[in-house]
Design a protein around this motif. Structure first.
Motif, PDB file in Angstrom:
ATOM      1  N   UNK A  98       0.831  -1.200   0.000  1.00 49.11           N
ATOM      2  CA  UNK A  98       0.000   0.000   0.000  1.00 49.11           C
ATOM      3  C   UNK A  98       0.867   1.252   0.000  1.00 49.11           C
ATOM      4  N   UNK A  99       0.288   2.341  -0.466  1.00 46.46           N
ATOM      5  CA  UNK A  99       1.028   3.599  -0.555  1.00 46.46           C
ATOM      6  C   UNK A  99       1.129   4.267   0.813  1.00 46.46           C
ATOM      7  N   UNK A 100       2.317   4.701   1.222  1.00 43.60           N
ATOM      8  CA  UNK A 100       2.435   5.522   2.438  1.00 43.60           C
ATOM      9  C   UNK A 100       1.722   6.858   2.246  1.00 43.60           C
ATOM     10  N   UNK A 101       1.288   7.446   3.333  1.00 41.88           N
ATOM     11  CA  UNK A 101       0.593   8.737   3.245  1.00 41.88           C
ATOM     12  C   UNK A 101       1.485   9.817   2.655  1.00 41.88           C
ATOM     13  N   UNK A 102       2.788   9.679   2.827  1.00 41.18           N
ATOM     14  CA  UNK A 102       3.728  10.697   2.332  1.00 41.18           C
ATOM     15  C   UNK A 102       3.887  10.663   0.822  1.00 41.18           C
ATOM     16  N   UNK A 103       3.459   9.562   0.175  1.00 45.76           N
ATOM     17  CA  UNK A 103       3.777   9.342  -1.235  1.00 45.76           C
ATOM     18  C   UNK A 103       2.762  10.016  -2.150  1.00 45.76           C
ATOM     19  N   UNK A 104       2.721  11.324  -2.134  1.00 44.24           N
ATOM     20  CA  UNK A 104       1.858  12.085  -3.038  1.00 44.24           C
ATOM     21  C   UNK A 104       2.562  12.264  -4.378  1.00 44.24           C
ATOM     22  N   UNK A 105       1.807  12.403  -5.475  1.00 40.07           N
ATOM     23  CA  UNK A 105       2.437  12.451  -6.794  1.00 40.07           C
ATOM     24  C   UNK A 105       3.517  13.520  -6.936  1.00 40.07           C
ATOM     25  N   UNK A 106       3.366  14.659  -6.262  1.00 36.83           N
ATOM     26  CA  UNK A 106       4.360  15.722  -6.410  1.00 36.83           C
ATOM     27  C   UNK A 106       5.738  15.315  -5.897  1.00 36.83           C
ATOM     28  N   UNK A 107       5.787  14.320  -5.008  1.00 39.55           N
ATOM     29  CA  UNK A 107       7.076  13.883  -4.459  1.00 39.55           C
ATOM     30  C   UNK A 107       7.914  13.135  -5.496  1.00 39.55           C
ATOM     31  N   UNK A 108       7.311  12.775  -6.621  1.00 39.93           N
ATOM     32  CA  UNK A 108       8.019  11.980  -7.628  1.00 39.93           C
ATOM     33  C   UNK A 108       8.357  12.780  -8.884  1.00 39.93           C
ATOM     34  N   UNK A 109       8.252  14.099  -8.790  1.00 42.16           N
ATOM     35  CA  UNK A 109       8.573  14.958  -9.926  1.00 42.16           C
ATOM     36  C   UNK A 109       9.893  15.676  -9.680  1.00 42.16           C
ATOM     37  N   UNK A 110      10.634  15.890 -10.762  1.00 44.30           N
ATOM     38  CA  UNK A 110      11.876  16.662 -10.627  1.00 44.30           C
ATOM     39  C   UNK A 110      11.572  18.149 -10.795  1.00 44.30           C
ATOM     40  N   UNK A 111      12.623  18.956 -10.844  1.00 42.86           N
ATOM     41  CA  UNK A 111      12.447  20.413 -10.885  1.00 42.86           C
ATOM     42  C   UNK A 111      11.744  20.882 -12.147  1.00 42.86           C
ATOM     43  N   UNK A 112      11.775  20.074 -13.202  1.00 44.28           N
ATOM     44  CA  UNK A 112      11.124  20.448 -14.457  1.00 44.28           C
ATOM     45  C   UNK A 112       9.690  19.937 -14.539  1.00 44.28           C
ATOM     46  N   UNK A 113       9.256  19.179 -13.533  1.00 48.49           N
ATOM     47  CA  UNK A 113       7.914  18.597 -13.560  1.00 48.49           C
ATOM     48  C   UNK A 113       7.856  17.228 -14.198  1.00 48.49           C
TER      49      UNK A 113
END
Length: 576
Positions: A98-113
């Motif tokens: 299951x996904x941790x609560x911290x794992x929101x999609x924005x956490x997986x983007x780099x500086x360019x999106x």
């Protein structure tokens, strides 16, 4: 369909091992096929100690977690499809991460999106909350006959005393060495003498033995609370991740209703969401059923099967996700009427370009997943598929645990419409949310006709689904278990629009005929678009019961030299 027959070196020839018994009401024998001979032996040991198929599944699963860290483990998850002979009931145990609560999609983007591939596949942010330990406890508590400690004994012993490193494990480590050696806990397991594990060396895992012992003694709390949980949380935090004690202790398996449908006189029972495999398998087989595939040329048959694959994977992309979080239109997707509508769009002599199928919504595991199949003397059966996702998962072992964490977060649609490591895309239905289970391709499956039973499954990422499809078609054609395990394989997943194959899977004239129909082929022999298909796929493990002749047999994939399938006789009468 052409089959390949390969030997397994010094190992037992699994498909040739079959023994006659005396009554078709139940097998009165045991059959186990798994990706490692030590796991097969562990399952048979528990069966001979009085356990049933479900106890054996605990033993096989836990032992694979020890000897195949490249493929699965306590830090990952799995699906267990069960059949209880006495009641006739089929059950599906969802032990997906299951996904941790911290794992929101924005956490997986780099500086360019753009999607940050390193964070999505390596280290603490790539890992979901593990589900496999809870699955083992549930199997033992609700379906097994023996105490959990007994069923876990072989795995504890092998973790403590060690096992010989095999070529795939040694080569896999070298392929992932840069990531594995980022983390002190991982270095402590695999670099004990300062050098990577080499083929033939004995790999001992005392920390993992301790973790398994605590699981055996304390059940769920032995992993998700207390000493092990504290070390997991500390190890994730030390590498920059964010797990909480509450979400770890709150993990629970889900029991779900399996998908059931008919194909050509066979009852098929298979995996429901959050697996995408069962729905896709139902769609593909029901699309294909009206055609007499055995009467067609190999090129015609391959074309039609490919077109069914293409359509099922298109639906996978848009509709499927965790049913606890999104509404999956399962009843519609697996209905014969819906399959008939999809079939009507297939041209019998021309490929359908994938971009001609709607790219908008209308009203998956690497080779390093693993599978095992079991039938016991009473007729109970288990199809178990488990994984840490890619090669050695996240690469991260929290110090003191021996637990290699998964990198299943990449199976979510971390960035909508962006392909994951297997090239499959997803949208909102498979976006991460706290506690949500990522979509999977694992497809443990049962087949039963009036005179035959088969249990099958395989690793292979998104190709799991199509390999199980080809295995099911082969059983329907009358092939034996070992021939099913050895079949050449091909795959289409809608996007990218290419028919991929193993080496020598298609004769040259068949490949030419498919190209003439408009198919783009991606093969090891000829990859015109610059991409390369691997030479061999999957690691299919299957067992079969011929009820008319009362014969058990096994099939262990010849692509894997350490796999094993065995049948043994029951010396004393089996109690109902």
């Amino acid at each position: 369909m052409k089959t390949r027959h390969l030997l397994l070196g010094l190992l037992l020839l699994p498909g040739l091992l079959a023994a006659k018994v005396t009554s078709s009401s139940r097998p009165h024998q045991y059959a186990v096929a798994s990706a490692h001979y030590l796991a097969t032996d562990a399952g048979l040991e528990i069966l001979t100690r009085g356990g049933n198929a479900f106890d054996a599944a605990v033993a096989v699963s836990a032992t694979l977690s020890v000897v195949e860290p490249i493929s699965s483990g306590l830090g990952g998850g799995g699906f267990f499809l069960l059949h209880e002979a006495k009641s006739g009931h089929d059950r599906f145990i969802d032990a997906r991460e299951t996904a941790p609560a911290s794992a929101t999609p924005d956490k997986y983007l780099d500086a360019t999106g753009a999607l940050n591939r390193d964070r999505a596949t390596n280290g603490p942010w790539s890992a979901g909350i593990p589900g496999l330990p809870a699955g083992l406890v549930h199997l033992a508590d609700h379906y097994g006959r023996l105490p959990l400690a007994v069923s876990l004994d072989p795995a504890i012993r092998i973790a403590r005393d060690g096992f010989p490193v095999y070529a795939r494990l040694a080569n896999g480590y070298m392929a992932r060495r840069e990531v594995m050696e980022r983390y002190s806990g991982t270095r402590g397991v695999f670099l004990v003498d300062g050098t990577p594990p080499a083929e033939g060396e004995v790999l001992r895992q005392p920390d993992l033995a301790r973790t398994l012992t605590l699981l055996a003694e304390k059940g769920h709390d032995g992993f998700y609370k207390g000493e092990v949980a504290a070390k997991l949380l500390a190890g994730v935090k030390a590498e920059g991740g964010e797990w909480s004690a509450q979400e770890l202790s709150a993990y629970r398996i889900r029991e779900r209703r399996p998908i059931r449908f008919e194909y050509d006189g066979w009852q098929i029972v298979t995996a429901p969401p959050p697996s995408s495999g069962g729905i896709a398998l139902a769609q593909m087989l029901q699309m294909l059923e009206p055609w007499d595939l055995k009467a067609l040329t190999q090129a015609q048959r391959t074309h039609l099967v490919t077109e069914a694959m293409r359509r099922a994977f298109r639906d996978r992309t848009f509709y499927l996700g965790d049913p606890d979080f999104v509404k999956v239109p399962q009843r519609t997707l697996v209905s014969p009427e819906y399959a008939a509508g999809l079939r009507a769009t297939i041209h019998p002599g021309k490929a359908t370009p994938s971009d001609m199928l709607s790219g908008s919504q209308t009203p998956l595991e690497d080779e390093d997943t693993t599978h095992f199949s079991i039938i016991d003397a009473e007729g109970n059966r288990v199809a178990g598929t488990q994984t840490v996702n890619l090669l050695f998962g996240s690469g991260l072992i929290p110090p003191g645990t021996g637990v290699l964490l998964n990198n299943e977060m990449d199976d979510f649609a971390l960035k909508s419409g962006t392909p994951n490591a297997f090239g499959v895309m997803g949208y909102e239905a498979n976006a991460p949310q706290p506690g949500k289970r990522m979509l999977s391709s694992m497809t443990p499956t049962f087949m039963e006709s009036k005179d035959r039973v088969a249990v099958l499954g395989t690793p292979g990422g998104s190709r799991i689904i199509t390999m199980v499809l080809l295995g099911a078609l082969a059983y329907a054609d009358g092939l034996d278990a070992q021939s099913v395990a050895a079949l050449p394989r091909y795959h289409h997943q809608w996007m990218p629009d290419a028919l991929s194959t193993e080496r020598n899977a298609l004769p040259a004239d068949v490949a030419a005929a498919l190209r003439a129909m408009g198919h783009t082929l991606n093969t090891p022999e000829d990859a015109p678009d610059g991409r390369r298909s691997s030479d061999a796929w999957g690691n299919l493990q299957t067992v079969s019961w011929d009820k008319s002749g009362n014969l058990l047999s096994t099939g262990s994939d010849p692509r894997n030299p350490v796999g094993s399938g065995k049948v043994i006789e029951v010396k004393s009468k089996v109690k109902p």
